[in-house]
Design a protein around this motif. Structure first.
Motif, PDB file in Angstrom:
ATOM      1  N   ASP A  52       0.966  -1.113   0.046  1.00 53.22           N
ATOM      2  CA  ASP A  52      -0.160   0.364   0.028  1.00 53.22           C
ATOM      3  C   ASP A  52       0.978   0.951  -0.077  1.00 53.22           C
ATOM      4  O   ASP A  52       0.685   2.347  -0.493  1.00 53.22           O
ATOM      5  CB  ASP A  52      -0.752   0.162   0.995  1.00 53.22           C
ATOM      6  N   LEU A  55       2.692   2.044  -3.328  1.00 52.16           N
ATOM      7  CA  LEU A  55       0.896   1.996  -4.405  1.00 52.16           C
ATOM      8  C   LEU A  55       1.423   3.688  -4.085  1.00 52.16           C
ATOM      9  O   LEU A  55       0.429   4.712  -4.949  1.00 52.16           O
ATOM     10  CB  LEU A  55       0.502   1.523  -4.006  1.00 52.16           C
ATOM     11  N   ALA A  56       1.195   4.314  -2.580  1.00 56.88           N
ATOM     12  CA  ALA A  56       1.066   5.853  -2.622  1.00 56.88           C
ATOM     13  C   ALA A  56       2.238   6.459  -2.767  1.00 56.88           C
ATOM     14  O   ALA A  56       1.997   7.968  -3.103  1.00 56.88           O
ATOM     15  CB  ALA A  56       0.225   5.660  -0.746  1.00 56.88           C
ATOM     16  N   LYS A  57       3.235   5.682  -3.663  1.00 59.96           N
ATOM     17  CA  LYS A  57       4.141   6.377  -3.733  1.00 59.96           C
ATOM     18  C   LYS A  57       4.610   6.478  -5.261  1.00 59.96           C
ATOM     19  O   LYS A  57       5.686   6.447  -5.728  1.00 59.96           O
ATOM     20  CB  LYS A  57       5.415   6.040  -2.936  1.00 59.96           C
ATOM     21  N   ASN A  58       3.204   6.089  -5.631  1.00 63.54           N
ATOM     22  CA  ASN A  58       3.443   5.438  -7.266  1.00 63.54           C
ATOM     23  C   ASN A  58       4.208   4.698  -7.915  1.00 63.54           C
ATOM     24  O   ASN A  58       5.007   5.146  -9.124  1.00 63.54           O
ATOM     25  CB  ASN A  58       3.592   6.557  -8.464  1.00 63.54           C
ATOM     26  N   ARG A  59       4.805   4.149  -7.006  1.00 64.58           N
ATOM     27  CA  ARG A  59       5.493   2.364  -7.435  1.00 64.58           C
ATOM     28  C   ARG A  59       4.974   1.087  -8.045  1.00 64.58           C
ATOM     29  O   ARG A  59       5.122   0.279  -6.306  1.00 64.58           O
ATOM     30  CB  ARG A  59       6.345   2.386  -6.368  1.00 64.58           C
ATOM     31  N   ALA A  60       3.984   1.717  -8.550  1.00 61.34           N
ATOM     32  CA  ALA A  60       2.661   0.541  -8.977  1.00 61.34           C
ATOM     33  C   ALA A  60       3.488  -1.241  -9.339  1.00 61.34           C
ATOM     34  O   ALA A  60       3.688  -2.117  -8.493  1.00 61.34           O
ATOM     35  CB  ALA A  60       1.723   0.749  -9.660  1.00 61.34           C
ATOM     36  N   ALA A  86      -2.793  -2.954  -8.079  1.00 61.53           N
ATOM     37  CA  ALA A  86      -1.543  -3.010  -8.237  1.00 61.53           C
ATOM     38  C   ALA A  86      -0.594  -3.221  -9.796  1.00 61.53           C
ATOM     39  O   ALA A  86      -0.641  -2.029 -10.650  1.00 61.53           O
ATOM     40  CB  ALA A  86      -0.456  -3.408  -7.705  1.00 61.53           C
ATOM     41  N   LEU A  89      -2.947  -0.653 -12.432  1.00 59.04           N
ATOM     42  CA  LEU A  89      -2.198   0.725 -12.333  1.00 59.04           C
ATOM     43  C   LEU A  89      -0.269   0.536 -12.695  1.00 59.04           C
ATOM     44  O   LEU A  89      -0.309   1.414 -13.701  1.00 59.04           O
ATOM     45  CB  LEU A  89      -1.434   1.068 -10.673  1.00 59.04           C
ATOM     46  N   ALA A  90      -0.100  -0.689 -12.827  1.00 55.16           N
ATOM     47  CA  ALA A  90       1.329  -0.937 -13.458  1.00 55.16           C
ATOM     48  C   ALA A  90       0.909  -1.004 -14.869  1.00 55.16           C
ATOM     49  O   ALA A  90       1.966  -1.084 -15.584  1.00 55.16           O
ATOM     50  CB  ALA A  90       1.865  -2.162 -13.311  1.00 55.16           C
TER      51      ALA A  90
END
Length: 201
Positions: A52, A55-60, A86, A89-90
């Motif tokens: 999580d 994901l919040a750091k945009n590292r999907a 995830a 988003l990736a």
């Protein structure tokens, strides 16, 4: 205070990481969780929370790997959905959808995964594909107002009578939710009951 009394407590360190995550201190949360996982590499809570945070750091893409590790330890529906989201988003949407549908077939009637599939397919505009998942979801969760409301929204595009029934059920379950009032109002308008529809809207 708990950590001051028990500095080695993994439970306290995980709670601290969770609090930092909720407060938006993502770097500190990640550091704490990575420290916990050095001592307890199979801690599912820490792995899921780290996913999580990533994901919040945009590292999907990194989050996908962490959720996969967590799923290897415990094959939970929440982790299956987290990994799916995830992967979407990736940029792995089609493969992620196929894999989640396979998970669903292997673990039938799980409302967490059923909801994720219904909502994702609905967002894609794949109404016919989403319909059986919504039908199953409201069967699994007959008292879930949101499930009935979302089902009604889907049905407004294909069957106004069924949409009204689903919207009415959502309204019965939660008559104060603005989203449900909106859906119910439009469902009434669609069948020509303008007075009641406008009143709800």
């Amino acid at each position: 205070k708990l950590l001051a009394d028990e500095p080695a407590s993994l439970a306290a360190r995980k709670e601290l990481a969770d609090t930092r995550y909720l407060l938006g201190d993502l770097d500190a949360a990640q550091q704490e969780l990575e420290s916990v996982l050095k001592e307890a590499p199979d801690d599912v809570f820490a792995l899921a929370l780290l996913g999580d945070v990533l994901l919040a750091k945009n590292r999907a893409a990194d989050a996908v790997q962490v959720f996969a590790r967590a799923s290897e330890v415990r094959d939970l529906p929440e982790l299956a959905v987290s990994r799916f989201r995830a992967r979407v988003l990736a940029g792995e949407g089609p493969a992620a959808l196929s894999d989640l549908q396979a998970w669903d077939k292997a673990h039938p009637d799980n409302p967490i995964v059923t909801r994720a599939l219904a909502e994702y397919l609905h967002q894609l505009g794949r109404i016919n594909a989403a319909l059986p998942y919504y039908e199953r979801l409201v069967g699994l969760l007959p008292k879930d107002a949101v499930a009935h409301n979302n089902f009604a929204n889907l049905l407004t595009e294909i069957d106004s009578e069924r949409a009204l029934k689903a919207a009415q059920r959502a309204f019965e379950l939660d008559p104060t939710d603005p989203a449900i009032l909106d859906t119910y109002g439009w469902a009434l308008v669609q069948i020509g009951d303008l007075d009641q529809g406008i009143a709800h809207l």
